[in-house]
Design a protein around this motif. Structure first.
Motif, PDB file in Angstrom:
ATOM      1  N   TYR A 188       0.855  -1.173   0.000  1.00 30.64           N
ATOM      2  CA  TYR A 188       0.000   0.000   0.000  1.00 30.64           C
ATOM      3  C   TYR A 188       0.894   1.227   0.000  1.00 30.64           C
ATOM      4  O   TYR A 188       1.984   1.221   0.570  1.00 30.64           O
ATOM      5  CB  TYR A 188      -0.874   0.043   1.257  1.00 30.64           C
ATOM      6  CG  TYR A 188      -1.894  -1.062   1.322  1.00 30.64           C
ATOM      7  CD1 TYR A 188      -3.192  -0.853   0.892  1.00 30.64           C
ATOM      8  CD2 TYR A 188      -1.556  -2.316   1.831  1.00 30.64           C
ATOM      9  CE1 TYR A 188      -4.133  -1.870   0.946  1.00 30.64           C
ATOM     10  CE2 TYR A 188      -2.488  -3.327   1.900  1.00 30.64           C
ATOM     11  CZ  TYR A 188      -3.782  -3.101   1.457  1.00 30.64           C
ATOM     12  OH  TYR A 188      -4.706  -4.094   1.523  1.00 30.64           O
ATOM     13  N   CYS A 189       0.422   2.295  -0.621  1.00 36.34           N
ATOM     14  CA  CYS A 189       1.156   3.550  -0.645  1.00 36.34           C
ATOM     15  C   CYS A 189       0.372   4.586   0.171  1.00 36.34           C
ATOM     16  O   CYS A 189      -0.797   4.855  -0.118  1.00 36.34           O
ATOM     17  CB  CYS A 189       1.320   4.027  -2.083  1.00 36.34           C
ATOM     18  SG  CYS A 189       2.290   5.544  -2.199  1.00 36.34           S
ATOM     19  N   LEU A 190       1.010   5.154   1.185  1.00 39.66           N
ATOM     20  CA  LEU A 190       0.427   6.218   1.985  1.00 39.66           C
ATOM     21  C   LEU A 190       1.048   7.521   1.517  1.00 39.66           C
ATOM     22  O   LEU A 190       2.266   7.695   1.590  1.00 39.66           O
ATOM     23  CB  LEU A 190       0.714   6.006   3.474  1.00 39.66           C
ATOM     24  CG  LEU A 190       0.177   7.081   4.410  1.00 39.66           C
ATOM     25  CD1 LEU A 190      -1.351   7.085   4.412  1.00 39.66           C
ATOM     26  CD2 LEU A 190       0.710   6.887   5.814  1.00 39.66           C
ATOM     27  N   LYS A 191       0.208   8.437   0.986  1.00 37.56           N
ATOM     28  CA  LYS A 191       0.699   9.709   0.436  1.00 37.56           C
ATOM     29  C   LYS A 191       0.105  10.870   1.211  1.00 37.56           C
ATOM     30  O   LYS A 191      -1.072  10.860   1.554  1.00 37.56           O
ATOM     31  CB  LYS A 191       0.293   9.870  -1.032  1.00 37.56           C
ATOM     32  CG  LYS A 191       0.962   8.914  -1.964  1.00 37.56           C
ATOM     33  CD  LYS A 191       0.543   9.208  -3.393  1.00 37.56           C
ATOM     34  CE  LYS A 191       1.195   8.219  -4.344  1.00 37.56           C
ATOM     35  NZ  LYS A 191       0.844   8.510  -5.739  1.00 37.56           N
ATOM     36  N   ALA A 192       0.937  11.883   1.452  1.00 39.47           N
ATOM     37  CA  ALA A 192       0.480  13.140   2.042  1.00 39.47           C
ATOM     38  C   ALA A 192       0.348  14.154   0.916  1.00 39.47           C
ATOM     39  O   ALA A 192       1.270  14.334   0.120  1.00 39.47           O
ATOM     40  CB  ALA A 192       1.480  13.629   3.083  1.00 39.47           C
ATOM     41  N   THR A 193      -0.794  14.814   0.826  1.00 39.52           N
ATOM     42  CA  THR A 193      -1.007  15.808  -0.216  1.00 39.52           C
ATOM     43  C   THR A 193      -0.536  17.173   0.262  1.00 39.52           C
ATOM     44  O   THR A 193      -0.271  17.382   1.444  1.00 39.52           O
ATOM     45  CB  THR A 193      -2.492  15.906  -0.599  1.00 39.52           C
ATOM     46  OG1 THR A 193      -3.220  16.424   0.522  1.00 39.52           O
ATOM     47  CG2 THR A 193      -3.047  14.547  -1.005  1.00 39.52           C
ATOM     48  N   SER A 194      -0.455  18.112  -0.660  1.00 38.96           N
ATOM     49  CA  SER A 194      -0.007  19.465  -0.317  1.00 38.96           C
ATOM     50  C   SER A 194      -1.002  20.195   0.578  1.00 38.96           C
ATOM     51  O   SER A 194      -0.631  21.146   1.251  1.00 38.96           O
ATOM     52  CB  SER A 194       0.250  20.277  -1.586  1.00 38.96           C
ATOM     53  OG  SER A 194      -0.938  20.346  -2.347  1.00 38.96           O
ATOM     54  N   ASN A 195      -2.263  19.744   0.604  1.00 41.49           N
ATOM     55  CA  ASN A 195      -3.241  20.394   1.473  1.00 41.49           C
ATOM     56  C   ASN A 195      -3.471  19.627   2.785  1.00 41.49           C
ATOM     57  O   ASN A 195      -4.450  19.861   3.476  1.00 41.49           O
ATOM     58  CB  ASN A 195      -4.562  20.629   0.737  1.00 41.49           C
ATOM     59  CG  ASN A 195      -5.249  19.348   0.305  1.00 41.49           C
ATOM     60  OD1 ASN A 195      -4.709  18.272   0.473  1.00 41.49           O
ATOM     61  ND2 ASN A 195      -6.422  19.470  -0.269  1.00 41.49           N
ATOM     62  N   GLY A 196      -2.548  18.703   3.105  1.00 46.79           N
ATOM     63  CA  GLY A 196      -2.585  18.046   4.398  1.00 46.79           C
ATOM     64  C   GLY A 196      -3.440  16.810   4.507  1.00 46.79           C
ATOM     65  O   GLY A 196      -3.644  16.291   5.601  1.00 46.79           O
ATOM     66  N   ARG A 197      -3.942  16.293   3.413  1.00 43.71           N
ATOM     67  CA  ARG A 197      -4.735  15.066   3.449  1.00 43.71           C
ATOM     68  C   ARG A 197      -3.843  13.852   3.246  1.00 43.71           C
ATOM     69  O   ARG A 197      -2.763  13.951   2.681  1.00 43.71           O
ATOM     70  CB  ARG A 197      -5.819  15.095   2.371  1.00 43.71           C
ATOM     71  CG  ARG A 197      -6.828  16.181   2.616  1.00 43.71           C
ATOM     72  CD  ARG A 197      -7.829  16.224   1.501  1.00 43.71           C
ATOM     73  NE  ARG A 197      -8.688  17.377   1.667  1.00 43.71           N
ATOM     74  CZ  ARG A 197     -10.008  17.277   1.795  1.00 43.71           C
ATOM     75  NH1 ARG A 197     -10.602  16.121   1.759  1.00 43.71           N
ATOM     76  NH2 ARG A 197     -10.724  18.357   1.942  1.00 43.71           N
ATOM     77  N   LEU A 198      -4.337  12.703   3.672  1.00 41.66           N
ATOM     78  CA  LEU A 198      -3.619  11.442   3.477  1.00 41.66           C
ATOM     79  C   LEU A 198      -4.431  10.538   2.571  1.00 41.66           C
ATOM     80  O   LEU A 198      -5.651  10.468   2.694  1.00 41.66           O
ATOM     81  CB  LEU A 198      -3.398  10.731   4.810  1.00 41.66           C
ATOM     82  CG  LEU A 198      -2.451  11.385   5.802  1.00 41.66           C
ATOM     83  CD1 LEU A 198      -2.448  10.603   7.109  1.00 41.66           C
ATOM     84  CD2 LEU A 198      -1.057  11.480   5.230  1.00 41.66           C
ATOM     85  N   TYR A 199      -3.743   9.846   1.669  1.00 44.04           N
ATOM     86  CA  TYR A 199      -4.385   8.867   0.795  1.00 44.04           C
ATOM     87  C   TYR A 199      -3.642   7.550   0.922  1.00 44.04           C
ATOM     88  O   TYR A 199      -2.428   7.499   0.823  1.00 44.04           O
ATOM     89  CB  TYR A 199      -4.350   9.326  -0.670  1.00 44.04           C
ATOM     90  CG  TYR A 199      -5.306  10.461  -0.943  1.00 44.04           C
ATOM     91  CD1 TYR A 199      -6.663  10.227  -1.134  1.00 44.04           C
ATOM     92  CD2 TYR A 199      -4.836  11.764  -0.990  1.00 44.04           C
ATOM     93  CE1 TYR A 199      -7.533  11.277  -1.369  1.00 44.04           C
ATOM     94  CE2 TYR A 199      -5.714  12.811  -1.230  1.00 44.04           C
ATOM     95  CZ  TYR A 199      -7.053  12.554  -1.409  1.00 44.04           C
ATOM     96  OH  TYR A 199      -7.905  13.587  -1.644  1.00 44.04           O
TER      97      TYR A 199
END
Length: 66
Positions: free
Chosen positions: A52-63
Motif C-alpha cells: 500500500y502507498c500512503l501519500k500526504a497531499t499538499s493540502n494536508g490530506r492522506l491517501y
C-alpha cells in the motif's frame, strides 16, 4: 451530528457519533502521521504481502492506495 472545521473557514457536517470512552482509548494508541512519513511525501507499507502507498497531499490530506 458532528461538525468539523476544514481549516479553510468552511464547516463539514458528518453523521459521526460523539466520541465514547472506547474511542478515546483507541486514540491514545494512535501513531502520528509524521512518525510514519518521517518527512517524506509517501511511504510504502507491506501489509500481509500486499503493498500500500500512503501519500500526504499538499493540502494536508492522506491517501492510502493499493
Amino acid at each position: 451530528m458532528h461538525r468539523s472545521y476544514d481549516g479553510m473557514g468552511g464547516t463539514q457536517v458528518t453523521d459521526r457519533p460523539q466520541a465514547s470512552p472506547n474511542v478515546e482509548q483507541q486514540h491514545s494508541s494512535a501513531i502520528a502521521s509524521g512518525e510514519l512519513l518521517q518527512g517524506r511525501r509517501q511511504v510504502w507499507i507491506d501489509h500481509d504481502g500486499t503493498l500500500y502507498c500512503l501519500k500526504a497531499t499538499s493540502n494536508g490530506r492522506l491517501y492510502l492506495t493499493k
